[in-house]
Design an enzyme around this catalytic site. Structure first.
Site, mmCIF file in Angstrom:
data_model
loop_
_atom_site.group_PDB
_atom_site.id
_atom_site.type_symbol
_atom_site.label_atom_id
_atom_site.label_comp_id
_atom_site.label_asym_id
_atom_site.label_seq_id
_atom_site.Cartn_x
_atom_site.Cartn_y
_atom_site.Cartn_z
ATOM 1 N N TRP A 1 -74.465 0.805 9.541
ATOM 2 C CA TRP A 1 -75.247 -0.018 10.730
ATOM 3 C C TRP A 1 -75.387 0.949 11.643
ATOM 4 O O TRP A 1 -76.553 1.155 12.392
ATOM 5 C CB TRP A 1 -74.759 -1.475 10.917
ATOM 6 C CG TRP A 1 -75.631 -2.263 12.024
ATOM 7 C CD1 TRP A 1 -77.046 -1.749 12.574
ATOM 8 C CD2 TRP A 1 -75.244 -3.246 12.829
ATOM 9 N NE1 TRP A 1 -77.267 -2.672 13.409
ATOM 10 C CE2 TRP A 1 -76.455 -3.451 13.534
ATOM 11 C CE3 TRP A 1 -73.873 -4.115 12.599
ATOM 12 C CZ2 TRP A 1 -76.159 -4.922 14.320
ATOM 13 C CZ3 TRP A 1 -74.046 -5.265 13.361
ATOM 14 C CH2 TRP A 1 -75.118 -5.532 14.379
ATOM 15 N N TYR B 1 -81.670 -1.028 9.722
ATOM 16 C CA TYR B 1 -80.924 -0.187 10.415
ATOM 17 C C TYR B 1 -81.580 0.961 11.055
ATOM 18 O O TYR B 1 -81.679 2.098 10.449
ATOM 19 C CB TYR B 1 -79.640 0.355 9.850
ATOM 20 C CG TYR B 1 -78.799 -0.743 9.124
ATOM 21 C CD1 TYR B 1 -78.907 -2.303 9.711
ATOM 22 C CD2 TYR B 1 -77.970 -0.634 8.309
ATOM 23 C CE1 TYR B 1 -77.852 -3.188 9.182
ATOM 24 C CE2 TYR B 1 -77.080 -1.500 7.776
ATOM 25 C CZ TYR B 1 -77.091 -2.808 8.311
ATOM 26 O OH TYR B 1 -76.340 -3.960 7.690
ATOM 27 N N SER C 1 -65.706 -6.344 8.607
ATOM 28 C CA SER C 1 -64.224 -6.544 7.878
ATOM 29 C C SER C 1 -63.060 -6.331 8.886
ATOM 30 O O SER C 1 -62.098 -6.968 8.790
ATOM 31 C CB SER C 1 -64.030 -5.723 6.531
ATOM 32 O OG SER C 1 -64.537 -4.206 6.788
ATOM 33 N N LEU C 2 -63.709 -5.471 10.089
ATOM 34 C CA LEU C 2 -62.534 -5.315 11.162
ATOM 35 C C LEU C 2 -62.938 -5.884 12.336
ATOM 36 O O LEU C 2 -62.493 -5.745 13.277
ATOM 37 C CB LEU C 2 -62.485 -3.823 11.476
ATOM 38 C CG LEU C 2 -61.672 -3.142 10.388
ATOM 39 C CD1 LEU C 2 -61.876 -1.343 10.623
ATOM 40 C CD2 LEU C 2 -60.455 -3.330 10.011
ATOM 41 N N LYS D 1 -57.724 -1.871 19.620
ATOM 42 C CA LYS D 1 -57.969 -0.848 20.390
ATOM 43 C C LYS D 1 -58.701 -1.583 21.853
ATOM 44 O O LYS D 1 -58.635 -1.000 22.755
ATOM 45 C CB LYS D 1 -58.870 0.367 20.040
ATOM 46 C CG LYS D 1 -60.004 -0.079 19.571
ATOM 47 C CD LYS D 1 -61.166 1.117 18.759
ATOM 48 C CE LYS D 1 -62.536 0.789 18.667
ATOM 49 N NZ LYS D 1 -63.075 1.760 17.894
ATOM 50 N N ARG E 1 -72.016 -5.889 20.315
ATOM 51 C CA ARG E 1 -70.679 -6.532 20.284
ATOM 52 C C ARG E 1 -70.378 -7.573 21.504
ATOM 53 O O ARG E 1 -69.534 -8.246 21.616
ATOM 54 C CB ARG E 1 -69.546 -5.352 20.260
ATOM 55 C CG ARG E 1 -69.297 -4.961 18.576
ATOM 56 C CD ARG E 1 -68.432 -3.847 18.759
ATOM 57 N NE ARG E 1 -68.503 -2.816 19.309
ATOM 58 C CZ ARG E 1 -68.209 -1.651 19.361
ATOM 59 N NH1 ARG E 1 -66.969 -1.566 18.579
ATOM 60 N NH2 ARG E 1 -68.351 -0.648 19.972
ATOM 61 N N GLY F 1 -67.117 0.245 8.813
ATOM 62 C CA GLY F 1 -67.941 1.332 9.525
ATOM 63 C C GLY F 1 -67.265 2.249 10.291
ATOM 64 O O GLY F 1 -65.987 2.168 10.584
ATOM 65 N N ALA F 2 -67.862 3.393 10.713
ATOM 66 C CA ALA F 2 -67.129 4.523 11.160
ATOM 67 C C ALA F 2 -68.022 5.407 11.865
ATOM 68 O O ALA F 2 -69.163 5.649 11.775
ATOM 69 C CB ALA F 2 -66.304 5.372 10.431
ATOM 70 N N ARG F 3 -67.414 5.903 13.404
ATOM 71 C CA ARG F 3 -68.037 6.487 14.136
ATOM 72 C C ARG F 3 -67.980 8.243 13.682
ATOM 73 O O ARG F 3 -68.617 9.055 14.259
ATOM 74 C CB ARG F 3 -68.013 6.350 15.412
ATOM 75 C CG ARG F 3 -68.308 4.906 16.175
ATOM 76 C CD ARG F 3 -67.999 4.684 17.742
ATOM 77 N NE ARG F 3 -68.453 3.727 18.061
ATOM 78 C CZ ARG F 3 -69.495 3.818 18.946
ATOM 79 N NH1 ARG F 3 -70.141 4.801 19.260
ATOM 80 N NH2 ARG F 3 -70.136 2.470 19.542
#
Length: 321
Positions: A21, A57, A200-201, A209, A222, A273-275
């Site tokens: 996304w 997206y 999922s996180l 964090k 968010r 997801g991951a940046r």
């Protein structure tokens, strides 16, 4: 990474799936294409071979970035994309799939999903039979290999299944958001439908964090997430403090612990997801964290500090469209 069957199909997916996304950039801040491409390659290098995207997206931008990152290993990866709620009429589904195929630079999509049920976000109501007819035709043509649905309730899933084989459900599901357990999960277990959990996180909340009083930048979706607001957010901080000793005992991060718990649930796989490349490599390591039955029960109970106080709304965000 050990693979699992997607529903009753011949497709093999990894239990940790990279979500994209953020690659579309819309409703996210601070995302650079170059970092996203590196993260996607890092995911592949770490053993993650399943990637989830959608036409909405960034209006196809996420799909295009995925193709840029993985075109040379297309035969070794699984693409899961989605058609949005404004394209559910027969001809619209066919056209949307062709656009996604072009964006992804491929002649087939492994898993093609209805992103939101008909009528979502004030879009027109389209009979599920019509949408499924198009999806079945795409499957017959070989343009897609399996059909999935996302954000469907049990009753909506059962209705869709009357008109064709559904191999996956993609719901919001995490230790802090568990509505699917009471609704569609028993049906998925009974009918061998894979659960592909998104958020999922809990959109990063389960990484630990974000501290008390955190404020998101303007444009970050968010800020509208119920879990990041008021008492829900404070309860999440309490739960995270109880999860930390368990993570430390496994020498893993809170994120890895949350993902390990999730993929140990019935039929469940986790989209994360991951940046950047570092985040995705960390996510992949969750697949090797093994939790005992007692630990799974303890983590389950800790999660309920948050979930027992949530309302029954199916949508995680308080969006005003």
């Amino acid at each position: 990474m050990e693979k699992r069957s997607l529903g009753t199909s011949q497709i093999q997916i990894t239990p940790i799936i990279m979500g994209t996304w953020q690659a579309g950039k819309r409703m996210w801040v601070g995302i650079e294409d170059s970092d996203t491409i590196k993260a996607m390659r890092a995911a592949f290098d770490a053993g993650i071979t399943t990637f989830d995207t959608a036409e909405v997206y960034g209006e196809g931008h996420s799909e295009q970035i995925l193709a840029t990152a993985l075109a040379d290993v297309r035969d070794q990866v699984v693409y899961a994309s989605k058609v949005f709620a404004n394209h559910l009429k027969y001809d619209q589904v066919m056209e949307a799939c062709d656009r996604s195929l072009k964006n992804l630079k491929t002649d087939y999509i492994d898993l093609y999903q209805i992103h939101w049920p008909s009528g979502s976000f004030n879009n027109p109501i389209v009979p599920i039979q019509e949408t499924m007819s198009a999806l079945n035709e795409l499957k017959q043509q070989g343009k897609i290999r399996a059909i999935g649905v996302s954000n469907f309730s049990r009753s909506q899933l059962e209705e869709a299944a009357k008109y064709g084989r559904i191999d996956s459900l993609q719901p919001p599901y995490s230790l802090f958001w568990r509505g699917v357990e009471k609704d569609a999960m028993p049906y998925c277990v009974e009918n061998n439908i894979s659960i592909i959990a998104y958020s999922s996180l809990a959109q990063g909340l389960l990484t630990g964090k974000f501290k008390s009083g955190h404020k998101f930048e303007k444009g970050d979706n968010r800020a509208d997430n119920k879990l990041f607001k008021g008492e829900n957010y404070e309860r999440a901080q309490q739960a995270l403090s109880k999860l930390r000793p368990i993570a430390e005992s496994h020498q893993c991060s809170l994120a890895q612990l949350a993902l390990a718990w999730l993929i140990a649930q019935p039929q469940a796989n986790a989209i994360a997801g991951a940046r950047n490349a570092e985040q995705v490599a960390q996510n992949a390591q969750a697949a090797v964290v093994k939790l005992s039955s007692d630990e799974l029960k303890e983590i389950d109970a800790i999660g309920r500090i948050v979930t027992e106080h949530l309302d029954d709304g199916a949508v995680m965000w308080e969006w005003n469209f």
